[in-house]
Design an enzyme around this catalytic site. Structure first.
Site, PDB file in Angstrom:
ATOM      1  CB  SER A  32      -0.910   0.024   1.225  1.00 48.77           C
ATOM      2  OG  SER A  32      -0.132   0.077   2.414  1.00 48.77           O
ATOM      3  N   GLY A  33       2.122   1.146   0.383  1.00 45.26           N
ATOM      4  CA  GLY A  33       2.973   2.312   0.524  1.00 45.26           C
ATOM      5  C   GLY A  33       3.186   2.705   1.979  1.00 45.26           C
TER       6      GLY A  33
ATOM      7  CB  ALA B  68      14.071  -5.429  10.855  1.00 46.24           C
ATOM      8  CB  THR B  69       9.417  -7.753  13.491  1.00 45.21           C
ATOM      9  OG1 THR B  69       8.609  -7.499  12.345  1.00 45.21           O
ATOM     10  CG2 THR B  69       9.332  -6.585  14.460  1.00 45.21           C
TER      11      THR B  69
ATOM     12  CG  HIS C 248      13.804  -4.405   2.959  1.00 42.58           C
ATOM     13  ND1 HIS C 248      13.102  -3.349   2.443  1.00 42.58           N
ATOM     14  CD2 HIS C 248      13.084  -5.516   2.647  1.00 42.58           C
ATOM     15  CE1 HIS C 248      12.005  -3.785   1.847  1.00 42.58           C
ATOM     16  NE2 HIS C 248      11.977  -5.102   1.948  1.00 42.58           N
TER      17      HIS C 248
END
Length: 171
Positions: free
Chosen positions: A13-14, A34-35, A50
């Site tokens: 979705s952004g 980060a999970t 990422h």
């Protein structure tokens, strides 16, 4: 910047881009919490991409799939914004690893009630779809919906992102 911001949206979705833009605009040091866990090669590649993107921004990355409240308590402080990506991945990890969801979410909500520094929490809005066929998926949807409501109560700012467009829900 409000002490606590919740960014919700569907897949692609952004919402993550919006959260990252808010973190950049804050002018503060950014820690990306980060999970996700690299449970297969595709996810490992995705995580590596990422990490490289965040490093290019000069952001520190902390990987924490389970102990989210403890990581926030350790990393959040004035002059630094912590961007959590994402609450629904964290919930999935708790469920898969057999952790007590009520205890873990109570710990997170306690931190959200008195944040030690600004934080942006990203999560997938999963309540717009049909009722899932399987019990685990229904449990996940229910846990996520309750968590979103409770975090939103504590957040000064809540946004829903649809098709890359952020909409103010609160704040």
């Amino acid at each position: 910047m409000t002490p606590l911001t919740l960014i919700l949206g569907g897949a692609r979705s952004g919402k993550s881009s919006r959260a990252e833009a808010l973190a950049r605009e804050s002018g503060l040091e950014v820690v990306y919490l980060a999970t996700a866990e690299a449970l297969d090669a595709e996810m490992a590649d995705r995580i590596a991409r990422h990490q490289a993107d965040r490093a290019a921004d000069g952001w520190a990355t902390v990987e924490e799939p389970l102990a989210l409240a403890a990581a926030l308590a350790r990393e959040a402080r004035p002059g630094r914004v912590v961007l959590v990506e994402c609450l629904t991945t964290w919930l999935t990890n708790l469920m898969v690893h057999g952790h007590d969801i009520d205890i873990a979410t109570a710990d997170l909500l306690a931190w959200c009630s008195a944040p030690t520094g600004p934080a942006i929490l990203v999560s997938n809005e999963v309540g717009f779809g049909i009722v899932p066929e399987h019990k685990m998926a229904r449990d996940f949807r229910d846990h996520a919906g309750r968590l979103h409501q409770r975090v939103a109560e504590r957040a000064g700012r809540v946004e829903l992102v649809v098709a890359g467009i952020p909409m103010a829900v609160k704040g």
